[in-house]
Design a protein around this motif. Structure first.
Motif, PDB file in Angstrom:
ATOM      1  N   LEU A  62       0.827  -1.205   0.000  1.00  0.00           N
ATOM      2  CA  LEU A  62       0.000   0.000   0.000  1.00  0.00           C
ATOM      3  C   LEU A  62       0.865   1.261   0.000  1.00  0.00           C
ATOM      4  N   VAL A  63       1.760   1.351   1.005  1.00  0.00           N
ATOM      5  CA  VAL A  63       2.468   2.606   1.192  1.00  0.00           C
ATOM      6  C   VAL A  63       3.730   2.374   2.005  1.00  0.00           C
ATOM      7  N   SER A  64       4.742   3.201   1.741  1.00  0.00           N
ATOM      8  CA  SER A  64       5.938   3.212   2.586  1.00  0.00           C
ATOM      9  C   SER A  64       6.141   4.624   3.123  1.00  0.00           C
ATOM     10  N   PHE A  65       6.794   4.702   4.259  1.00  0.00           N
ATOM     11  CA  PHE A  65       6.848   5.969   4.996  1.00  0.00           C
ATOM     12  C   PHE A  65       8.216   6.095   5.623  1.00  0.00           C
ATOM     13  N   TYR A  66       8.829   7.241   5.416  1.00  0.00           N
ATOM     14  CA  TYR A  66      10.156   7.479   5.987  1.00  0.00           C
ATOM     15  C   TYR A  66      10.318   8.957   6.269  1.00  0.00           C
ATOM     16  N   ASN A  67      10.914   9.259   7.387  1.00  0.00           N
ATOM     17  CA  ASN A  67      11.221  10.656   7.722  1.00  0.00           C
ATOM     18  C   ASN A  67       9.957  11.518   7.671  1.00  0.00           C
ATOM     19  N   GLU A  93      -1.276   2.246  -6.353  1.00  0.00           N
ATOM     20  CA  GLU A  93      -2.514   2.812  -6.893  1.00  0.00           C
ATOM     21  C   GLU A  93      -3.706   2.492  -5.998  1.00  0.00           C
ATOM     22  N   ILE A  94      -3.533   1.494  -5.129  1.00  0.00           N
ATOM     23  CA  ILE A  94      -4.609   1.181  -4.182  1.00  0.00           C
ATOM     24  C   ILE A  94      -4.757   2.314  -3.173  1.00  0.00           C
ATOM     25  N   PHE A  95      -3.662   2.932  -2.828  1.00  0.00           N
ATOM     26  CA  PHE A  95      -3.607   3.945  -1.771  1.00  0.00           C
ATOM     27  C   PHE A  95      -4.131   5.264  -2.328  1.00  0.00           C
ATOM     28  N   ASP A  96      -5.472   5.364  -2.391  1.00  0.00           N
ATOM     29  CA  ASP A  96      -6.057   6.577  -2.966  1.00  0.00           C
ATOM     30  C   ASP A  96      -6.344   7.593  -1.862  1.00  0.00           C
ATOM     31  N   ASP A  97      -7.139   8.600  -2.189  1.00  0.00           N
ATOM     32  CA  ASP A  97      -7.390   9.696  -1.251  1.00  0.00           C
ATOM     33  C   ASP A  97      -8.131   9.263   0.003  1.00  0.00           C
ATOM     34  N   GLN A  98      -8.716   8.065  -0.024  1.00  0.00           N
ATOM     35  CA  GLN A  98      -9.409   7.581   1.165  1.00  0.00           C
ATOM     36  C   GLN A  98      -8.447   7.091   2.244  1.00  0.00           C
ATOM     37  N   PHE A  99      -7.204   6.891   1.863  1.00  0.00           N
ATOM     38  CA  PHE A  99      -6.208   6.373   2.787  1.00  0.00           C
ATOM     39  C   PHE A  99      -5.260   7.480   3.225  1.00  0.00           C
ATOM     40  N   SER A 100      -4.805   7.393   4.441  1.00  0.00           N
ATOM     41  CA  SER A 100      -3.743   8.286   4.903  1.00  0.00           C
ATOM     42  C   SER A 100      -2.943   7.566   5.980  1.00  0.00           C
TER      43      SER A 100
END
Lengths: 117, 110
Positions: free
Chosen positions: A46-51, A59-66
């Motif tokens: 879905l997503v990766s996050f750093y710093n 593309e699954i991670f649309d505006d509904q996700f945060s």
């Protein structure tokens, strides 16, 4: 041995409701991820996050996700208005290093089973 | 076709036998990782093999990697009923996301 933890283990919600899935990554890890697995299907990134920012998203991670790291330990995934098709197992993962060429393993939490009715 | 496809899709063996699962992928990779998933549970990291390695061992696990054929295999020796699970390969490309395969469901009968 340090491990990734996730809460809750199971979340049932009604369509259109907001849900927040929580994760506590391994403490010295710097890179955080969310994956999901719809029943009987592959695990999908879905997503990766750093710093404190998203480094990559699918593309699954649309505006509904945060995603958010509200403090020094938690890492959350929010779905603003859930749909039936969001029903899946959501896995959080963390790694010491996630940049290109890295050799580090990603360690996964036990998952949160989200059921949208 | 997909990055990361395992075969067989399902494998049934008796305790004590060896189990071999194969994974094929499409693009160049930095490393390939194998995970185990018990039914309805989380993913347990088993082993990581780097793109410049050909074989790696960890306990009863042996992983091979053939980058020329873009394939990897996971061998579990002297299997036990507790090895019953789904096994996934996952590749790390030039980004930090893992691309998972379709998985092999292994059933080990006592």
């Amino acid at each position: 041995e340090p491990e990734v933890t996730q809460t809750p283990s199971h979340q049932v919600t009604q369509m259109g409701q907001e849900v927040i899935l929580r994760c506590v990554p391994i403490s010295n890890h710097l890179y955080f991820y969310w994956y999901r697995q719809i029943l009987g299907q592959k695990v999908e990134f879905l997503v990766s996050f750093y710093n404190n920012e998203i480094s990559e998203k699918s593309e699954i991670f649309d505006d509904q996700f945060s995603v958010e790291r509200p403090d020094g330990s938690n890492f959350t995934l929010k779905i603003r208005s859930t749909k039936l098709e969001d029903s899946a197992m959501y896995f959080c993962a963390s790694s010491e290093d996630g940049t290109s060429g890295t050799l580090w393993e990603q360690y996964f939490g036990p998952g949160t089973r989200l059921t949208v009715t | 076709s997909q990055q990361g496809e395992e075969d067989p899709q399902a494998l049934s063996i008796q305790e004590g036998e060896n189990a071999t699962m194969n994974c094929s992928y499409k693009t160049s990779i930095n490393n390939l990782q194998w995970y185990r998933q018990n039914s309805g549970r989380g993913l347990v990291h088993l082993i990581l093999i780097r793109s410049n390695e050909r074989e790696k061992h960890s306990g009863r696990l042996r992983v091979t990697l053939d980058t020329s054929k873009k394939s990897s295999s996971l061998l579990i020796t002297a299997s036990r009923a507790a090895d019953t699970a789904s096994y996934f390969c996952a590749t790390l490309l030039n980004t930090d996301k893992l691309i998972f395969g379709t998985g092999t469901r292994l059933q080990v009968f006592p």
